[in-house]
Design a protein around this motif. Structure first.
Motif, PDB file in Angstrom:
ATOM      1  N   ALA A  56       9.192   3.379  -4.939  1.00 19.22           N
ATOM      2  CA  ALA A  56       8.108   2.598  -4.018  1.00 19.22           C
ATOM      3  C   ALA A  56       8.897   1.702  -3.305  1.00 19.22           C
ATOM      4  CB  ALA A  56       7.446   1.535  -5.306  1.00 19.22           C
ATOM      5  N   GLY A  57      10.155   1.477  -3.375  1.00 18.60           N
ATOM      6  CA  GLY A  57      10.830   0.122  -2.420  1.00 18.60           C
ATOM      7  C   GLY A  57      11.367   1.438  -0.719  1.00 18.60           C
ATOM      8  N   ASP A  58      11.360   2.363  -1.425  1.00 20.68           N
ATOM      9  CA  ASP A  58      11.891   3.184  -0.353  1.00 20.68           C
ATOM     10  C   ASP A  58       9.974   3.159   0.674  1.00 20.68           C
ATOM     11  OD1 ASP A  58      14.510   3.220  -0.895  1.00 20.68           O
ATOM     12  OD2 ASP A  58      14.626   5.611  -1.543  1.00 20.68           O
ATOM     13  N   ALA A  59       9.947   3.740   0.215  1.00 20.57           N
ATOM     14  CA  ALA A  59       8.400   3.407   0.875  1.00 20.57           C
ATOM     15  C   ALA A  59       7.821   1.878   1.877  1.00 20.57           C
ATOM     16  CB  ALA A  59       7.188   3.896   0.322  1.00 20.57           C
ATOM     17  N   TRP A  60       8.228   1.072   0.862  1.00 18.24           N
ATOM     18  CA  TRP A  60       7.889  -0.314   1.450  1.00 18.24           C
ATOM     19  C   TRP A  60       8.726  -0.496   2.409  1.00 18.24           C
ATOM     20  CZ3 TRP A  60       6.315  -4.653  -2.916  1.00 18.24           C
ATOM     21  CH2 TRP A  60       5.933  -5.579  -1.693  1.00 18.24           C
ATOM     22  N   ALA A  61       9.780  -0.674   2.174  1.00 17.35           N
ATOM     23  CA  ALA A  61      10.725  -0.344   4.212  1.00 17.35           C
ATOM     24  C   ALA A  61      10.270   0.243   5.032  1.00 17.35           C
ATOM     25  CB  ALA A  61      12.214  -0.359   3.038  1.00 17.35           C
ATOM     26  N   ASP A  62       9.772   1.543   5.331  1.00 17.64           N
ATOM     27  CA  ASP A  62       9.830   2.585   5.859  1.00 17.64           C
ATOM     28  C   ASP A  62       8.511   2.236   6.904  1.00 17.64           C
ATOM     29  OD1 ASP A  62      10.594   4.949   7.123  1.00 17.64           O
ATOM     30  OD2 ASP A  62       8.865   6.226   5.844  1.00 17.64           O
ATOM     31  N   THR A  72       0.776  -1.227   0.287  1.00 20.79           N
ATOM     32  CA  THR A  72       0.087  -0.058   0.306  1.00 20.79           C
ATOM     33  C   THR A  72       0.874   1.620   0.314  1.00 20.79           C
ATOM     34  OG1 THR A  72      -1.883  -1.110   1.418  1.00 20.79           O
ATOM     35  CG2 THR A  72      -1.618   1.219   1.183  1.00 20.79           C
ATOM     36  N   ALA A  73       1.562   1.411   0.791  1.00 21.74           N
ATOM     37  CA  ALA A  73       3.297   2.523   1.309  1.00 21.74           C
ATOM     38  C   ALA A  73       3.865   2.086  -0.394  1.00 21.74           C
ATOM     39  CB  ALA A  73       4.004   2.066   2.162  1.00 21.74           C
ATOM     40  N   ALA A  74       4.250   1.324  -0.739  1.00 19.44           N
ATOM     41  CA  ALA A  74       4.577   1.719  -1.972  1.00 19.44           C
ATOM     42  C   ALA A  74       4.111   1.931  -3.314  1.00 19.44           C
ATOM     43  CB  ALA A  74       5.247   0.262  -2.651  1.00 19.44           C
ATOM     44  N   ILE A 101      14.041  -5.188  -3.496  1.00 17.62           N
ATOM     45  CA  ILE A 101      14.237  -5.693  -4.300  1.00 17.62           C
ATOM     46  C   ILE A 101      13.254  -4.471  -5.342  1.00 17.62           C
ATOM     47  CG2 ILE A 101      12.678  -6.570  -6.227  1.00 17.62           C
ATOM     48  CD1 ILE A 101      12.312  -8.872  -3.283  1.00 17.62           C
ATOM     49  N   LEU A 102      13.091  -3.589  -4.934  1.00 17.47           N
ATOM     50  CA  LEU A 102      12.236  -2.875  -5.929  1.00 17.47           C
ATOM     51  C   LEU A 102      13.514  -1.610  -6.301  1.00 17.47           C
ATOM     52  CD1 LEU A 102       9.108  -1.846  -4.645  1.00 17.47           C
ATOM     53  CD2 LEU A 102       9.762  -3.565  -6.361  1.00 17.47           C
TER      54      LEU A 102
END
Length: 581
Positions: A433-439, A410-412, A452-453
């Motif tokens: 997207a990757g940074d938001a996913w991790a965060d 959802t964040a990504a 990965i992203l």
């Protein structure tokens, strides 16, 4: 169960906001957590602790004089992201370096390690330390693999008290190592915990039974026994801890120990006191001198009905640090100096700017639309299968994989939409997207999917129209980065068991000249077969490792979710081609 919440996805943020508002004399909020309201004295090492939400008073409740200088707080049962940890550490830094402390869980190890690297890039000396007190999670000869539970408190406190004395970072770290080496914990539970928004607990215990050796994230115990009386529970926990003494403690007789009887959420204080009376008696019979015992809720697991016992075997130095005064919202000891008036230090500048994106070619911006469609598809797939992923994960883990993947996707997607609307190319959309996913997701899967992203986005860039070979190279980069970061290899029963063969198959198909849609289809079939094959493996990494046999016959949740995502992405490629083959 958790009854009072709004949006479950916002629970951790709202809880932290309310905590900070209720304790303004001790803490002030910063991005990613809280720090001491009065700041860190100049020249003092800052001890920054952290972990997922759901364990209060760990970790935010331990910020204050004599204990932590800051706490990074992640989502429910998920480690904070490297960005959150870095933000808290920069805000807490007093000029003498930072010691990052946490329980020994894969996600925490990944994110705190990444944060330390980024702090070094900022010119801030940082060290990391993982607490490993839970004797049920690994054998003595593999103590470095043990997880951290209620033993976090005495180890955190020893290091923080040493920092208060003005010791340099290397010495504070040595104190943490010594305290950890002399700390042991063991726990039992009578029912599992239920996360906000969930309609069932992460695990259940049969009627009139108890789980033995559980973890604080709802991991199932390593065994079950009949429901004990209070005295029987005390005998079980004391007996387990007296069987395993630190190497430099020959026998319990004549030793001093800090004792923590910790309630995990639903066991009431009166029940704990009934158990503690027997704990104290048994330790006295063994010749142990109890020093400043603590009985109460110190490291919880939402509404889990359970209790753990922690012993820290003291020498003169550790006793001095254990007795040292502390003044935090949730833990107070002795008589510290009067609290100074709260100050408002200058805010730490953020290192991201969501309003700017690098210049991109028209071809790359067109490819970014395909990336956005792929992220939409994988978000829908994760949402559809979140409950299934949670059930698979709960077989030998903590059951939160579906929840974490939903938060991350959802964040990504949200970050990708912002970047795309600003005219970003395919590479930048993937990196954001990757940074938001991790965060937002935190945890191990958050760190790995962020990697990965980001790896794929870095390879694609914002200039060229990606073709099958470029995408295959990006996926191979991601495979290499995940193995390097997480330490897992094929056969460990992790997402790597799918990512590696998927990358290999995609590379082979691209090299043969297949257009991206066909190459991806071949690789997705390989991924699905590899995910199914993980059912026959025993886990050698992560939270499932202590319960390896339980997972036999069930695929790995991370591997299964990756296979689902590869299939979902393939579904959008015919309508949104990246290349023109």
């Amino acid at each position: 169960m958790t009854r009072l919440f709004n949006d479950p996805a916002a629970f951790a943020d709202e809880a932290l906001e309310g905590f900070a508002a209720a304790h303004r004399g001790w803490v002030r909020p910063v991005t990613g957590g809280v720090v001491r309201a009065v700041g860190t004295p100049s020249g003092q090492v800052a001890v920054v602790v952290g972990g997922g939400s759901g364990h209060y008073p760990a970790f935010s409740g331990l910020v204050g004089r004599g204990l932590a200088h800051g706490a990074a707080v992640g989502n429910v049962f998920a480690s904070p992201s490297a960005r959150q940890i870095r933000s808290v550490a920069r805000s807490a830094h007093g000029g003498a370096g930072v010691l990052l402390m946490y329980g020994n869980y894969a996600g925490d190890v990944l994110h705190f390690g990444q944060a330390a690297e980024r702090l070094a890039g900022d010119g801030i000396e940082a060290r990391t330390f993982a607490v490993t007190d839970d004797i049920s999670s690994a054998a003595p000869h593999e103590s470095a693999k043990r997880r951290g539970i209620a033993g976090d408190l005495p180890v955190f406190k020893a290091a923080a008290a040493a920092a208060e004395e003005g010791l340099p970072l290397a010495e504070v770290l040595r104190v943490a190592e010594h305290a950890n080496a002399r700390t042991r914990s063991f726990g039992i539970a009578f029912s599992g915990c239920t996360l906000p928004g969930a309609d069932h607990p992460l695990f259940t215990v049969p009627e009139a039974r108890m789980a033995v050796g559980l973890g604080i994230h709802g991991e199932p115990g390593i065994g079950e026994e009949p429901l004990p009386t209070a005295d029987e529970a005390a005998r079980l926990m004391v007996g387990a801890l007296l069987k395993e003494l630190p190497e430099d403690v020959a026998a319990p007789a004549g030793q001093r120990a800090a004792v923590i009887l910790n309630g995990l959420g639903s066991v009431k204080y009166e029940e704990l006191f009934v158990v503690y009376r027997k704990v104290a008696e048994l330790l006295a019979d063994a010749g142990v001198d109890i020093v400043d015992p603590e009985v109460g809720e110190l490291v919880t697991s939402f509404d889990m009905a359970g209790v753990s016992l922690t012993l820290t075997w003291l020498d003169d130095r550790l006793e001095q640090l254990w007795r040292a005064p502390a003044d935090t919202p949730a833990y107070r000891k002795g008589a510290p100096a009067a609290q100074e008036p709260a100050t408002e230090p200058a805010p730490v500048a953020e290192d991201t700017d969501d309003t700017r994106v690098p210049a991109a070619t028209e071809q790359s911006r067109a490819a970014a639309a395909t990336v956005l469609a792929a992220l939409n598809a994988l978000t829908d797939t994760v949402d559809t299968h979140a409950d299934e992923l949670g059930r698979i994960d709960a077989v030998a883990g903590d059951g939160d994989h579906g929840i974490g993947m939903r938060r991350g996707t959802t964040a990504a997607l949200r970050a990708a939409v912002r970047a795309h609307d600003l005219g970003a190319g395919a590479g930048t959309v993937l990196v954001h997207a990757g940074d938001a996913w991790a965060d937002r997701a935190g945890g191990t899967s958050g760190a790995l999917w962020g990697t990965i992203l980001r790896s794929l986005g870095t390879r694609l860039g914002d200039q060229d129209a990606p073709d099958a070979e470029a995408v295959a190279r990006g996926v191979s980069d991601a495979s290499d980065a995940v193995r390097r970061l997480g330490g897992a290899e094929v056969g460990d029963k992790t997402m790597v068991d799918v990512l590696v063969p998927f990358a290999d198959a995609l590379t082979e198909a691209a090299a043969a000249g297949d257009p991206l849609t066909e190459a991806w289809q071949r690789a997705a079939v390989t991924a699905e077969k590899a995910a199914a094959a993980t059912a026959g493996l025993l886990p050698r990494k992560g939270r499932a490792r202590p319960h390896a046999e339980k997972s036999l016959g069930t695929p790995d949740a991370g591997a299964h979710s990756l296979a689902l995502i590869t299939r979902a992405v393939h579904g959008v490629l015919p309508d949104h081609p990246l290349d023109q083959h």
